[in-house]
Scaffold this motif. Structure first.
Motif, PDB file in Angstrom:
ATOM      1  N   ARG A   1     -10.060   5.704   1.753  1.00 49.43           N
ATOM      2  CA  ARG A   1      -8.647   5.364   1.975  1.00 49.43           C
ATOM      3  C   ARG A   1      -8.534   4.092   2.800  1.00 49.43           C
ATOM      4  NH1 ARG A   1      -7.671  11.327   3.337  1.00 49.43           N
ATOM      5  NH2 ARG A   1      -7.459  12.082   1.231  1.00 49.43           N
TER       6      ARG A   1
ATOM      7  N   LYS B   1       0.367   3.797   8.503  1.00 48.03           N
ATOM      8  CA  LYS B   1      -0.956   3.525   7.936  1.00 48.03           C
ATOM      9  C   LYS B   1      -0.850   3.061   6.486  1.00 48.03           C
ATOM     10  CE  LYS B   1      -2.648   4.853  11.772  1.00 48.03           C
ATOM     11  NZ  LYS B   1      -3.169   3.853  12.715  1.00 48.03           N
ATOM     12  N   VAL B   2       0.246   3.420   5.831  1.00 49.50           N
ATOM     13  CA  VAL B   2       0.565   2.857   4.515  1.00 49.50           C
ATOM     14  C   VAL B   2       1.985   2.301   4.613  1.00 49.50           C
ATOM     15  CG1 VAL B   2      -0.946   4.292   3.082  1.00 49.50           C
ATOM     16  CG2 VAL B   2       1.286   5.151   3.740  1.00 49.50           C
TER      17      VAL B   2
ATOM     18  N   ALA C   1      16.048  12.925  11.919  1.00 50.52           N
ATOM     19  CA  ALA C   1      15.659  12.545  13.278  1.00 50.52           C
ATOM     20  C   ALA C   1      15.553  11.039  13.446  1.00 50.52           C
ATOM     21  CB  ALA C   1      14.327  13.196  13.632  1.00 50.52           C
TER      22      ALA C   1
ATOM     23  N   VAL D   1      -2.860   4.816  -2.202  1.00 49.99           N
ATOM     24  CA  VAL D   1      -3.782   5.437  -1.246  1.00 49.99           C
ATOM     25  C   VAL D   1      -3.531   6.944  -1.304  1.00 49.99           C
ATOM     26  CG1 VAL D   1      -4.611   5.469   1.130  1.00 49.99           C
ATOM     27  CG2 VAL D   1      -3.592   3.379   0.201  1.00 49.99           C
ATOM     28  N   PRO D   2      -4.360   7.668  -2.050  1.00 49.11           N
ATOM     29  CA  PRO D   2      -4.101   9.105  -2.224  1.00 49.11           C
ATOM     30  C   PRO D   2      -4.504   9.906  -0.992  1.00 49.11           C
ATOM     31  CG  PRO D   2      -5.580   8.219  -3.923  1.00 49.11           C
ATOM     32  CD  PRO D   2      -5.520   7.229  -2.821  1.00 49.11           C
ATOM     33  N   PHE D   3      -3.619  10.801  -0.569  1.00 49.05           N
ATOM     34  CA  PHE D   3      -3.931  11.688   0.552  1.00 49.05           C
ATOM     35  C   PHE D   3      -4.071  13.105   0.026  1.00 49.05           C
ATOM     36  CE2 PHE D   3      -2.347   7.976   2.586  1.00 49.05           C
ATOM     37  CZ  PHE D   3      -3.092   7.900   3.747  1.00 49.05           C
ATOM     38  N   ASP D   4      -4.487  13.978   0.914  1.00 52.74           N
ATOM     39  CA  ASP D   4      -4.763  15.347   0.510  1.00 52.74           C
ATOM     40  C   ASP D   4      -3.507  16.201   0.707  1.00 52.74           C
ATOM     41  OD1 ASP D   4      -6.107  17.533  -0.320  1.00 52.74           O
ATOM     42  OD2 ASP D   4      -7.206  17.857   1.538  1.00 52.74           O
TER      43      ASP D   4
ATOM     44  N   PRO E   1      10.937  17.361  14.062  1.00 54.65           N
ATOM     45  CA  PRO E   1      11.185  16.750  15.372  1.00 54.65           C
ATOM     46  C   PRO E   1      12.417  17.318  16.081  1.00 54.65           C
ATOM     47  CG  PRO E   1      11.495  15.181  13.561  1.00 54.65           C
ATOM     48  CD  PRO E   1      10.899  16.399  12.978  1.00 54.65           C
ATOM     49  N   LEU E   2      13.293  17.958  15.338  1.00 53.42           N
ATOM     50  CA  LEU E   2      14.531  18.437  15.960  1.00 53.42           C
ATOM     51  C   LEU E   2      14.436  19.886  16.422  1.00 53.42           C
ATOM     52  CD1 LEU E   2      16.989  16.854  13.383  1.00 53.42           C
ATOM     53  CD2 LEU E   2      16.148  15.874  15.509  1.00 53.42           C
TER      54      LEU E   2
ATOM     55  N   GLY F   1       1.778  16.666   3.408  1.00 54.29           N
ATOM     56  CA  GLY F   1       1.753  16.565   4.876  1.00 54.29           C
ATOM     57  C   GLY F   1       0.957  15.367   5.348  1.00 54.29           C
TER      58      GLY F   1
ATOM     59  N   LYS G   1       0.864  -1.179   0.000  1.00 52.92           N
ATOM     60  CA  LYS G   1       0.000   0.000   0.000  1.00 52.92           C
ATOM     61  C   LYS G   1       0.899   1.226   0.000  1.00 52.92           C
ATOM     62  CE  LYS G   1      -3.546  -2.723   0.985  1.00 52.92           C
ATOM     63  NZ  LYS G   1      -2.796  -3.967   0.726  1.00 52.92           N
TER      64      LYS G   1
ATOM     65  N   LEU H   1      -0.083  10.673  14.990  1.00 55.74           N
ATOM     66  CA  LEU H   1       0.314   9.653  14.022  1.00 55.74           C
ATOM     67  C   LEU H   1      -0.537   8.393  14.129  1.00 55.74           C
ATOM     68  CD1 LEU H   1       4.186   9.921  14.238  1.00 55.74           C
ATOM     69  CD2 LEU H   1       2.650  10.973  12.600  1.00 55.74           C
TER      70      LEU H   1
ATOM     71  N   LEU I   1       4.482   7.935   8.524  1.00 52.79           N
ATOM     72  CA  LEU I   1       5.080   7.908   9.866  1.00 52.79           C
ATOM     73  C   LEU I   1       4.268   7.034  10.803  1.00 52.79           C
ATOM     74  CD1 LEU I   1       6.051  11.652  10.340  1.00 52.79           C
ATOM     75  CD2 LEU I   1       7.621   9.720  10.440  1.00 52.79           C
ATOM     76  N   GLY I   2       2.939   7.087  10.674  1.00 50.15           N
ATOM     77  CA  GLY I   2       2.075   6.317  11.558  1.00 50.15           C
ATOM     78  C   GLY I   2       1.907   4.875  11.102  1.00 50.15           C
TER      79      GLY I   2
ATOM     80  N   LEU J   1       2.661  12.138   4.552  1.00 46.06           N
ATOM     81  CA  LEU J   1       3.802  11.883   5.431  1.00 46.06           C
ATOM     82  C   LEU J   1       3.331  11.389   6.797  1.00 46.06           C
ATOM     83  CD1 LEU J   1       6.835  12.288   5.000  1.00 46.06           C
ATOM     84  CD2 LEU J   1       6.634  14.345   6.378  1.00 46.06           C
ATOM     85  N   THR J   2       2.250  12.001   7.303  1.00 46.38           N
ATOM     86  CA  THR J   2       1.683  11.568   8.579  1.00 46.38           C
ATOM     87  C   THR J   2       1.311  10.094   8.521  1.00 46.38           C
ATOM     88  OG1 THR J   2       0.708  13.765   8.655  1.00 46.38           O
ATOM     89  CG2 THR J   2       0.001  12.223  10.337  1.00 46.38           C
TER      90      THR J   2
ATOM     91  N   ILE K   1       4.434  18.796  10.972  1.00 41.97           N
ATOM     92  CA  ILE K   1       3.238  18.527  10.164  1.00 41.97           C
ATOM     93  C   ILE K   1       2.180  19.576  10.496  1.00 41.97           C
ATOM     94  CG2 ILE K   1       1.329  16.925   9.808  1.00 41.97           C
ATOM     95  CD1 ILE K   1       3.395  14.703  10.513  1.00 41.97           C
TER      96      ILE K   1
ATOM     97  N   GLU L   1      13.787  16.424   7.494  1.00 37.58           N
ATOM     98  CA  GLU L   1      13.901  16.542   8.954  1.00 37.58           C
ATOM     99  C   GLU L   1      13.625  15.216   9.647  1.00 37.58           C
ATOM    100  OE1 GLU L   1      14.544  19.456  11.028  1.00 37.58           O
ATOM    101  OE2 GLU L   1      15.468  19.973   9.110  1.00 37.58           O
ATOM    102  N   GLN L   2      12.613  14.499   9.150  1.00 37.59           N
ATOM    103  CA  GLN L   2      12.252  13.222   9.764  1.00 37.59           C
ATOM    104  C   GLN L   2      13.328  12.173   9.508  1.00 37.59           C
ATOM    105  OE1 GLN L   2       9.735  12.798  11.698  1.00 37.59           O
ATOM    106  NE2 GLN L   2       8.334  14.482  11.256  1.00 37.59           N
TER     107      GLN L   2
END
Lengths: 331, 525
Positions: B452, A204-205, A221, A188-191, B345-346, A194, A160, B140, A201-202, A197-198, B323, A217-218
């Protein structure tokens, strides 16, 4: 006789509205001929909401451009229909150089693959003034992901992948990659970048593809792991990440932005504007913004912009057709 | 005290005179912008962005942040006085707030809203200081599946918001959901119900819908009644909330702070959801829920506290994850980038002065806002004394300007008039616009999140049960529905029993079951 009076009222309102819209379009005449251009503010239209990449670049450019151009540069956001609203509005105006727009390549090179719009803005509807920037895409996974390399992803089943929405370069890049590798993958298209990316990170995909700046940045980190870049050469910001070409898939997709004006813009006006932009992009402030955000320079002339857009449009179409990828019905 | 020293150093940054000044400037502007319907903080920050180029980053962000949360205070004022909610998060405030204004208690409503906002925001800042890194992950955890359930729960709550019958609320909510489908398909980009118009390709903006069916609709309705009789001048009454108001709102403010803080962290619609949830919670926990919709002070206190707490906590995803949680945050993000600061995050470690300077400036900003709003209430409520014949066209004019600023588009101005006529007709036929507007907001989230989810679950509905948070939310929805059904059956039985026992004329009106007393059956016994 209530109905006629309402009709009359509507007509008055409509006339008023026409007058209002008229204001912004007309008033050209005075500045014709490059000699005294610009004699009043030059408006830069951004086809997105404030806050996005196009907005950021335009505002940074406007900031540095006022002095070399010798005019005030208001930036106006006119979001809607993936940039079509702004494009139709600006490019139907007088070609006097007082209203220009900063447009993204994806609208002309990727958009037509997704939505079949007979009324779309074509490359002939604009005068290309100047190229500005190029931004590359990188595929990322959360650092806890089972995927360590792009080969892992392409060997998996039922992947996904997140995208920033229909008609974006990252959707195309991933569709081409998974299509070439014959991987069973679901978009899975997001809006926007941002939210995509969320979701990555979570967890979900499984994977996602975003601009380098969005993920940098991520990555630093340690929350994201970059797998593959969709650039021609390795990324300056992430030199350890292989390109898709190195991995055996000849896929180069990026996002370019450029300044465009209505068709028929006089050459001297175009040259005045272009050479002022040349000075603006050389300013340290503008340079720092590009550097901080890992945005590449693409400061080519207007003709080269047209050539690049055409080759991207035709190249992407040929590739999707060869691979049998239908971005519009993608499920 | 490794943790506290940068926090305290942040106060040093705030109390530099020029930062205090920028903070004051920001919150004052924010409040003004909030008062002007339609003109939102996002547009204002975009307009002011060039001004901030030559200001130091910390000062610039302090000012822009002030505009954002200051607008939350200002937005209440038009919601209460004119029934013109300028922000999605103050739609529910208009329901009871405007009723209170009609009863001459506008001052009380605005006072409670200001105090609640202050308390909610302050609690959220304190919470942000200590738990920001911990709760950032919460954002998240919410993916498509969780948003689907949250939006579904929201739609369910929407139907309890109206004071009319549940059936009518449901109908309005359905219309709202349908309106939300106008525009490009959120996943495929195909045009839907646009009739070939590019203007509708992005759907209708929330502000347009809210301004139309609430504000313009209300104005048209009032103008009609003007033809029949001169309305009695609205009593302005006491400008400040009474001791009783404060006592009644205490619980609402506490609960609102918590809901607001938690839901505000969620990107997209957090503040709106929080104000709705707060309203629904207050109505459910009230001893006499039937007062809601007729001017219940808790109906103002809860949502207003919640939306300010949410506005504050929506900085968490921006500052600690990089974000942006909503449109305003996206511009703030851009502003930071233009200043050469990359939120992520930094940020806390790399730019502690900026991070804590901005966070701590919010204490000062909220204090300033409270100090400004309380005395200003006396002035604002005088708007109600203005002759409707003068006030109405002025309000329409300001609304039109505000609507134009949303997308710099003239088409939207016609749309708001058309929706105003719809709102007028709804009001005339006894339908409430609240459920419509809120379902409209939730509709977009619900549809895209559901689709989704379906993609990530390979089209299996049972996928929702595999996600702990989504499954729990689903459980809550089922319990809520069962509870309502059970209550409806009990009341129905009680009503029929009563009908046979007593005279038929006394039977209770067929209201939504939500409006009833906690134990209606006991009355019948």
């Amino acid at each position: 006789m209530r109905i006629p009076s309402t009709i009359r009222a509507a007509a008055v309102l409509a006339a008023g509205a026409l007058a209002l819209t008229g204001c912004s379009v007309q008033g050209g005449g005075s500045g014709e001929g490059g000699g005294d251009y610009p004699s009043r503010p030059v408006e830069f239209t951004v086809p997105t909401e404030p806050g996005g990449s196009t907005d950021l670049i335009t505002r940074a450019l406007a900031k540095s451009l006022e002095e070399p151009l010798g005019a005030q540069i208001p930036v106006v956001n006119k979001p809607g229909a993936n940039g079509k609203i702004a494009g139709k509005d600006v490019f139907s105006g007088n070609p006097d150089g007082y209203r220009v727009a900063v447009m993204p390549q994806s609208l002309f090179a990727v958009g037509p693959l997704v939505v079949d719009d007979p009324d779309a803005i074509t490359l002939e509807d604009m005068t290309f003034v100047k190229g500005l920037t190029v931004e590359d895409y990188v595929m990322v996974v959360p650092s806890g992901s089972r995927f360590k390399t792009v080969e892992d992803v392409l060997a998996a089943d039922g992947v996904k992948y997140g995208t920033s929405g229909a008609g974006t370069g990252n959707q195309l890049a991933q569709a081409l990659l998974f299509g070439s590798a014959k991987v069973d993958a679901t978009a899975v298209p997001f809006d926007g970048g941002g939210p995509q990316l969320t979701a990555v990170l979570g967890g979900k995909v499984d994977v996602g593809t975003v601009h380098v700046a969005e993920a940098y940045e991520q990555i630093q980190a340690g929350a994201l792991r970059p797998l593959v870049a969709f650039s021609k050469e390795r990324l300056k910001a992430l030199p350890e990440v292989p390109t898709a070409t190195e991995s055996g898939y000849d896929i180069v997709v990026d996002q370019r932005r450029f300044v465009a004006a209505p068709p028929g813009l006089p050459t001297d006006v175009r040259d005045t504007l272009a050479s002022a932009i040349d000075k603006a992009v050389a300013s340290p402030e503008y340079g720092k913004l590009l550097e901080d955000n890992h945005i590449g320079r693409w400061e080519v002339g207007g003709d080269a912009v047209g050539k690049q857009l055409k080759s991207a449009r035709d190249g992407f179409r040929a590739m999707t057709e060869r691979l049998g990828i239908d971005l519009s019905g993608q499920s | 005290m490794d943790f506290l020293s940068p926090v305290l150093a942040g106060f040093g940054v705030v109390f530099q005179p020029e930062n205090l000044l920028y903070c004051l400037l920001g919150v004052t502007l924010g409040m003004l912008v909030g008062v002007l319907p339609g003109l939102g903080p996002a547009a204002t920050i975009a307009i002011l962005l060039p001004v901030t180029y030559n200001i130091e980053p910390t000062s610039a962000i302090i000012m822009l942040a002030g505009i954002f949360y200051g607008a939350q205070y200002g937005g209440t004022i038009t919601s209460v006085l004119l029934r013109l909610p300028g922000e999605a998060s103050s739609v529910v405030t208009a329901i009871d707030g405007h009723e209170l204004a009609k009863q001459g208690r506008a001052g009380a409503a605005l006072g409670i809203a200001a105090i609640g906002s202050f308390v909610g925001a302050t609690i959220a800042i304190v919470a942000m200081t200590f738990v920001a890194p911990l709760v950032a992950g919460f954002a998240l955890d919410f993916g498509p599946a969780e948003y689907t359930m949250l939006a579904l729960l929201g739609v369910l709550l929407v139907t309890t918001l109206g004071s009319g019958s549940a059936a009518r609320s449901l109908l309005m909510a359905a219309v709202g959901l349908l309106l939300a489908t106008i525009g490009q398909d959120p996943l495929l980009g195909t045009a839907r119900f646009t009739f070939g118009s590019d203007e509708l390709l992005d759907g209708i903006d929330f502000v347009i819908v809210a301004m139309g069916v609430f504000g313009v609709g209300e104005i048209l309705y009032n103008l009609e009644s003007l033809r029949h009789r001169t309305p009695p001048p609205v009593k302005v009454g006491s400008v400040y909330p009474t001791r009783k108001d404060l006592a009644e709102s205490k619980g609402a403010v506490a609960r609102g702070s918590l809901t607001g803080f938690l839901l505000g962290i969620l990107p997209g619609g957090g503040a709106t959801m929080s104000s709705m949830v707060a309203y629904a919670v207050e109505k459910r926990s009230a001893k006499r829920p039937e007062r809601f919709g007729k001017g219940a002070i808790e109906g103002v206190a809860g949502p207003e506290t919640a939306n300010n707490a949410a506005a504050t906590s929506s900085f968490i995803p921006l500052l600690s994850l990089g974000i942006p949680a909503n449109a305003t945050m996206a511009i703030m993000f851009g502003a930071l980038l233009l200043q050469g600061v990359t939120p992520g995050p930094l940020l806390v470690d790399e730019e502690p002065e900026l991070f804590w300077g901005v966070v701590n400036s919010m204490y000062v900003g909220n204090l300033l806002l409270l100090a400004m709003s309380l005395p200003l209430i006396g002035i604002f409520v005088r708007i109600l004394r203005v002759q409707p014949a003068i006030l109405a066209p002025l309000t329409i004019l300001v609304t039109m300007i505000g609507v134009y600023t949303v997308r710099n588009n003239v088409f939207d101005m016609f749309l708001v008039i058309a929706l105003g006529v719809v709102g007028y007709l709804l009001k005339k036929t006894g339908f409430e616009p609240g459920p419509l507007v809120l379902a409209f907001v939730l509709g977009g989230i619900l549809e895209s999140a559901f689709r989704r989810s379906m993609r990530t679950f390979d089209g299996e509905l049972s996928g929702f049960l595999t996600q702990p948070i989504a499954a729990s939310l689903l459980g809550a929805i089922v319990v809520l529905i069962l509870l309502s059904l059970w209550r409806a059956i009990r009341t129905h039985r009680a009503a029929t029993k009563k009908e046979t026992d007593v005279t038929p004329a006394e039977h209770q009106p067929e209201d939504g079951d939500e409006q009833r007393d906690e134990h209606p059956a006991e009355h019948a016994r």
